[in-house]
Every structure is written in structure tokens, then in C-alpha cells.
Design a protein around this motif. Sequence first.
Motif, PDB file in Angstrom:
ATOM      1  N   ASN A   1       2.181   1.812  -3.467  1.00  0.00           N
ATOM      2  CA  ASN A   1       1.130   2.351  -4.330  1.00  0.00           C
ATOM      3  C   ASN A   1       0.859   3.816  -4.045  1.00  0.00           C
ATOM      4  O   ASN A   1       0.464   4.562  -4.933  1.00  0.00           O
ATOM      5  N   ALA A   2       1.061   4.241  -2.804  1.00  0.00           N
ATOM      6  CA  ALA A   2       0.814   5.638  -2.439  1.00  0.00           C
ATOM      7  C   ALA A   2       1.721   6.578  -3.216  1.00  0.00           C
ATOM      8  O   ALA A   2       1.375   7.730  -3.450  1.00  0.00           O
TER       9      ALA A   2
ATOM     10  N   LYS B   1       0.831  -1.211   0.000  1.00  0.00           N
ATOM     11  CA  LYS B   1       0.000   0.000   0.000  1.00  0.00           C
ATOM     12  C   LYS B   1       0.859   1.252   0.000  1.00  0.00           C
ATOM     13  O   LYS B   1       0.540   2.230  -0.652  1.00  0.00           O
TER      14      LYS B   1
ATOM     15  N   LEU C   1       2.204   6.644  -6.170  1.00  0.00           N
ATOM     16  CA  LEU C   1       1.587   6.951  -7.455  1.00  0.00           C
ATOM     17  C   LEU C   1       0.566   8.077  -7.378  1.00  0.00           C
ATOM     18  O   LEU C   1       0.159   8.616  -8.395  1.00  0.00           O
ATOM     19  N   TYR C   2       0.112   8.401  -6.199  1.00  0.00           N
ATOM     20  CA  TYR C   2      -0.974   9.357  -6.058  1.00  0.00           C
ATOM     21  C   TYR C   2      -0.462  10.788  -5.948  1.00  0.00           C
ATOM     22  O   TYR C   2       0.424  11.088  -5.150  1.00  0.00           O
ATOM     23  N   PRO C   3      -1.039  11.682  -6.723  1.00  0.00           N
ATOM     24  CA  PRO C   3      -0.624  13.099  -6.669  1.00  0.00           C
ATOM     25  C   PRO C   3      -0.780  13.722  -5.281  1.00  0.00           C
ATOM     26  O   PRO C   3       0.045  14.546  -4.887  1.00  0.00           O
ATOM     27  N   LEU C   4      -1.807  13.329  -4.544  1.00  0.00           N
ATOM     28  CA  LEU C   4      -1.970  13.906  -3.209  1.00  0.00           C
ATOM     29  C   LEU C   4      -0.818  13.533  -2.298  1.00  0.00           C
ATOM     30  O   LEU C   4      -0.406  14.322  -1.447  1.00  0.00           O
ATOM     31  N   TYR C   5      -0.291  12.336  -2.468  1.00  0.00           N
ATOM     32  CA  TYR C   5       0.879  11.921  -1.685  1.00  0.00           C
ATOM     33  C   TYR C   5       2.035  12.874  -1.945  1.00  0.00           C
ATOM     34  O   TYR C   5       2.674  13.369  -1.022  1.00  0.00           O
ATOM     35  N   TRP C   6       2.294  13.135  -3.211  1.00  0.00           N
ATOM     36  CA  TRP C   6       3.403  14.019  -3.557  1.00  0.00           C
ATOM     37  C   TRP C   6       3.129  15.460  -3.148  1.00  0.00           C
ATOM     38  O   TRP C   6       4.039  16.169  -2.718  1.00  0.00           O
TER      39      TRP C   6
END
Length: 122
Positions: free
Chosen positions: A7-8, A4, A10-15
Motif C-alpha cells: 500500500n505504501a 502495508k 501508492l503514496y506520493p510521499l513514498y515515491w
Amino acid sequence: MPVKAKNALLYPLYWAFQVGSFLTGLLPPPVGYWLMQRAGDAAYWLWPLRRRITAENFARVLQRSPQDQEVRRLVRASWRNYGCYLYEVARFPHLSKEQILQRVIVHNGENLQSALAHGKGV
């Protein structure tokens, strides 16, 4: 690293959060709070559906109309406050243990001590 967490990446909010957290480490707190209040204002104006839902929730609690001036004032203040909350969360990794302890108030410390004694992730 768990799947998980991989996979995070990959998410724009993570960055966005990572960049925001990095930047909060560079900004003096008064500047960070001011900027995030302005971000809260921007979100208030740019997200009409959420603004309406927030107004409906406040109106219900206050037993007033969602268009009431006081409701609208509180809704906008709540969005500003949420911006400050996000700033504080993003800033957390940049605080020392001493700075964190200065900000934390423990109620019912005996419960915390009991949980710590078990050594299971507190």
C-alpha cells in the motif's frame, strides 16, 4: 512483501522519498546539505501554520514571545536543520557499513551486546 508495504507504493510521499534517496546518492554531501537547508527555508515560508506552531513551542521553552527576534531566528534554523536531517536519512541507504560505523557512537555497549546475544532483531 507485507500488505502495508504494498500500500505504501501508492503514496506520493513514498515515491518522493525514493526519488530523494536516489538523488542523495548522486550528490556530494556539501551540495546535499546546502540544498536541503534551502528546502528547509522553503518549507519555513510555505508552511505558515507549522512555522507558527514551531515559534510557539520555542517561545514557551525560551519564555519569550513567538515574535521575539531570537525565537524567529531559532525557528528558521530548526527548519534548516530538519532539512539536513531528512538529507541524512535519505542518504543512509547509500552508505557502506564502514561509513555507518564511522558515524555511530555506542554508549553502554554492554547493553547492545546483551541484546545481540538474544538474536532477536537488534
